[in-house]
Scaffold this motif. Structure first.
Motif, PDB file in Angstrom:
ATOM      1  N   VAL A  22       0.847  -1.196   0.000  1.00  0.00           N
ATOM      2  CA  VAL A  22       0.000   0.000   0.000  1.00  0.00           C
ATOM      3  C   VAL A  22       0.882   1.245   0.000  1.00  0.00           C
ATOM      4  O   VAL A  22       1.738   1.405   0.873  1.00  0.00           O
ATOM      5  CB  VAL A  22      -0.917   0.015   1.233  1.00  0.00           C
ATOM      6  N   PRO A  23       0.710   2.156  -0.959  1.00  0.00           N
ATOM      7  CA  PRO A  23       1.563   3.354  -1.023  1.00  0.00           C
ATOM      8  C   PRO A  23       1.317   4.296   0.147  1.00  0.00           C
ATOM      9  O   PRO A  23       0.209   4.366   0.693  1.00  0.00           O
ATOM     10  CB  PRO A  23       1.151   3.991  -2.353  1.00  0.00           C
ATOM     11  N   ASP A  24       2.334   5.034   0.530  1.00  0.00           N
ATOM     12  CA  ASP A  24       2.241   5.937   1.678  1.00  0.00           C
ATOM     13  C   ASP A  24       1.204   7.036   1.477  1.00  0.00           C
ATOM     14  O   ASP A  24       0.553   7.469   2.449  1.00  0.00           O
ATOM     15  CB  ASP A  24       3.606   6.565   1.960  1.00  0.00           C
ATOM     16  N   TRP A  25       1.036   7.476   0.218  1.00  0.00           N
ATOM     17  CA  TRP A  25       0.115   8.586  -0.023  1.00  0.00           C
ATOM     18  C   TRP A  25      -1.343   8.211   0.255  1.00  0.00           C
ATOM     19  O   TRP A  25      -2.201   9.086   0.435  1.00  0.00           O
ATOM     20  CB  TRP A  25       0.229   9.104  -1.459  1.00  0.00           C
ATOM     21  N   LEU A  26      -1.624   6.904   0.317  1.00  0.00           N
ATOM     22  CA  LEU A  26      -3.005   6.485   0.555  1.00  0.00           C
ATOM     23  C   LEU A  26      -3.437   6.740   2.001  1.00  0.00           C
ATOM     24  O   LEU A  26      -4.633   6.890   2.264  1.00  0.00           O
ATOM     25  CB  LEU A  26      -3.170   5.002   0.218  1.00  0.00           C
ATOM     26  N   THR A  27      -2.480   6.819   2.914  1.00  0.00           N
ATOM     27  CA  THR A  27      -2.824   7.017   4.323  1.00  0.00           C
ATOM     28  C   THR A  27      -3.564   8.331   4.570  1.00  0.00           C
ATOM     29  O   THR A  27      -4.653   8.322   5.175  1.00  0.00           O
ATOM     30  CB  THR A  27      -1.565   6.940   5.205  1.00  0.00           C
ATOM     31  N   PRO A  28      -3.041   9.494   4.126  1.00  0.00           N
ATOM     32  CA  PRO A  28      -3.811  10.729   4.342  1.00  0.00           C
ATOM     33  C   PRO A  28      -5.134  10.747   3.590  1.00  0.00           C
ATOM     34  O   PRO A  28      -6.128  11.301   4.077  1.00  0.00           O
ATOM     35  CB  PRO A  28      -2.865  11.832   3.846  1.00  0.00           C
ATOM     36  N   VAL A  29      -5.152  10.145   2.399  1.00  0.00           N
ATOM     37  CA  VAL A  29      -6.402  10.069   1.645  1.00  0.00           C
ATOM     38  C   VAL A  29      -7.430   9.256   2.422  1.00  0.00           C
ATOM     39  O   VAL A  29      -8.605   9.636   2.533  1.00  0.00           O
ATOM     40  CB  VAL A  29      -6.162   9.441   0.249  1.00  0.00           C
ATOM     41  N   LEU A  66      -6.901  -7.791  -2.945  1.00  0.00           N
ATOM     42  CA  LEU A  66      -5.948  -7.044  -2.124  1.00  0.00           C
ATOM     43  C   LEU A  66      -4.971  -7.989  -1.431  1.00  0.00           C
ATOM     44  O   LEU A  66      -3.762  -7.740  -1.414  1.00  0.00           O
ATOM     45  CB  LEU A  66      -6.690  -6.210  -1.078  1.00  0.00           C
ATOM     46  N   HIS A  67      -5.499  -9.066  -0.892  1.00  0.00           N
ATOM     47  CA  HIS A  67      -4.651  -9.987  -0.135  1.00  0.00           C
ATOM     48  C   HIS A  67      -3.580 -10.637  -1.005  1.00  0.00           C
ATOM     49  O   HIS A  67      -2.389 -10.626  -0.658  1.00  0.00           O
ATOM     50  CB  HIS A  67      -5.518 -11.065   0.513  1.00  0.00           C
ATOM     51  N   PHE A  68      -3.983 -11.195  -2.120  1.00  0.00           N
ATOM     52  CA  PHE A  68      -3.035 -11.948  -2.941  1.00  0.00           C
ATOM     53  C   PHE A  68      -2.095 -11.057  -3.739  1.00  0.00           C
ATOM     54  O   PHE A  68      -1.104 -11.541  -4.292  1.00  0.00           O
ATOM     55  CB  PHE A  68      -3.788 -12.914  -3.848  1.00  0.00           C
ATOM     56  N   ASN A  69      -2.396  -9.762  -3.809  1.00  0.00           N
ATOM     57  CA  ASN A  69      -1.476  -8.820  -4.432  1.00  0.00           C
ATOM     58  C   ASN A  69      -0.713  -8.009  -3.389  1.00  0.00           C
ATOM     59  O   ASN A  69      -0.067  -7.023  -3.727  1.00  0.00           O
ATOM     60  CB  ASN A  69      -2.233  -7.883  -5.387  1.00  0.00           C
ATOM     61  N   GLU A  70      -0.851  -8.419  -2.129  1.00  0.00           N
ATOM     62  CA  GLU A  70      -0.130  -7.823  -1.012  1.00  0.00           C
ATOM     63  C   GLU A  70      -0.441  -6.332  -0.831  1.00  0.00           C
ATOM     64  O   GLU A  70       0.428  -5.521  -0.571  1.00  0.00           O
ATOM     65  CB  GLU A  70       1.378  -8.053  -1.165  1.00  0.00           C
ATOM     66  N   TYR A  71      -1.726  -6.012  -0.992  1.00  0.00           N
ATOM     67  CA  TYR A  71      -2.182  -4.641  -0.768  1.00  0.00           C
ATOM     68  C   TYR A  71      -3.160  -4.568   0.407  1.00  0.00           C
ATOM     69  O   TYR A  71      -3.900  -3.592   0.531  1.00  0.00           O
ATOM     70  CB  TYR A  71      -2.869  -4.082  -2.013  1.00  0.00           C
ATOM     71  N   PHE A  96      -6.785   0.263   5.815  1.00  0.00           N
ATOM     72  CA  PHE A  96      -7.584  -0.961   5.775  1.00  0.00           C
ATOM     73  C   PHE A  96      -9.064  -0.624   5.676  1.00  0.00           C
ATOM     74  O   PHE A  96      -9.794  -1.154   4.827  1.00  0.00           O
ATOM     75  CB  PHE A  96      -7.317  -1.803   7.019  1.00  0.00           C
ATOM     76  N   TRP A  97      -9.525   0.276   6.552  1.00  0.00           N
ATOM     77  CA  TRP A  97     -10.948   0.611   6.579  1.00  0.00           C
ATOM     78  C   TRP A  97     -11.366   1.379   5.329  1.00  0.00           C
ATOM     79  O   TRP A  97     -12.489   1.216   4.842  1.00  0.00           O
ATOM     80  CB  TRP A  97     -11.260   1.387   7.854  1.00  0.00           C
ATOM     81  N   PHE A  98     -10.470   2.197   4.797  1.00  0.00           N
ATOM     82  CA  PHE A  98     -10.782   2.901   3.552  1.00  0.00           C
ATOM     83  C   PHE A  98     -10.946   1.906   2.411  1.00  0.00           C
ATOM     84  O   PHE A  98     -11.884   2.014   1.603  1.00  0.00           O
ATOM     85  CB  PHE A  98      -9.667   3.901   3.238  1.00  0.00           C
ATOM     86  N   LEU A  99     -10.052   0.929   2.335  1.00  0.00           N
ATOM     87  CA  LEU A  99     -10.147  -0.082   1.288  1.00  0.00           C
ATOM     88  C   LEU A  99     -11.393  -0.942   1.469  1.00  0.00           C
ATOM     89  O   LEU A  99     -11.982  -1.402   0.483  1.00  0.00           O
ATOM     90  CB  LEU A  99      -8.885  -0.945   1.283  1.00  0.00           C
TER      91      LEU A  99
END
Length: 223
Positions: free
Chosen positions: A5-12, A177-182, A191-194
């Motif tokens: 998961v990229p770092d930029w996704l956290t603030p989003v 998400l799981h099998f692509n390690e995201y 996690f909750w956003f996804l």
């Protein structure tokens, strides 16, 4: 497992989560604070929880189709609920999934249960069962309040079929998400956003079943 998961996704993620909770609070205030009550508490919960996955996009739907359900300040130009898009009638499934996630994910994490060493399988099963139970209660409660005859079997069947169709999108998204390690840990906002995105995916795959059940024997009670 590696987390890609990229770092930029956290603030989003946190921005959307805050917007979602704020929107849910606004809808709850409109219903309870302003006295625009619905026929049942179950319907009110559906609208409040819709904001937990649709975020601020839930408010326009509520303003047009939810606010017109009760209270002394009905909008004279608000369309009757029967004219609401069929997709709106799928919101109970989304609400059931949102509630199931909020209850099921912490339970699975706390229990440490796994299948083949992976807790994801347990999460999918627990969330599915909880969502079926919540949706069953909604169907029975709303049908009864409107004088509809909806047997226990019909309500249970509608709940099971709806959740199974919903899980094609929701469960499929989680597996992707799981099998692509995201798949981040459940303790992170990403996690909750996804999972919010997954619920929307579930609405899409569940829509044909909701529409079919409604046409066939009205076993899906519209909002």
């Amino acid at each position: 497992m590696i987390n890609n998961v990229p770092d930029w996704l956290t603030p989003v993620a946190w921005a959307f989560i805050i917007a979602a909770v704020t929107t849910a609070a606004l809808i709850a205030f409109d219903i309870y604070g302003r006295g625009k009550r619905h026929d049942t508490v179950a319907e009110e919960v559906v609208w409040v929880t819709s904001a937990l996955y649709l975020g601020p996009f839930a408010y326009p739907l509520f303003s047009r189709y939810g606010r017109a359900r009760g209270g002394a300040e009905l909008s004279p130009d608000a369309p009757p609920i029967s004219e609401a898009p069929s997709a709106v009638h799928g919101l109970p499934g989304g609400g059931a999934s949102a509630i199931a996630h909020l209850i099921g994910v912490p339970l699975v994490v706390a229990s440490g249960l796994t299948i083949a060493g992976i807790d994801l399988w347990v999460m999918i099963v627990v969330i599915g069962v909880l969502a079926m139970a919540v949706l069953f209660v909604f169907e029975r409660t709303t049908a009864s309040s409107r004088g509809h005859r909806l047997s226990v079997g019909a309500a249970a069947g509608a709940a099971v079929l709806t959740v199974l169709a919903f899980d094609v999108g929701m469960g499929g998204w989680m597996l992707l998400l799981h099998f692509n390690e995201y798949m981040p840990p459940a303790t992170e906002g990403t996690f909750w956003f996804l999972m919010q995105i997954g619920i929307v995916a579930g609405l899409v795959t569940g829509y044909p079943m909701v529409a079919w059940l409604a046409r066939r024997n009205r076993t899906v009670t519209p909002l």
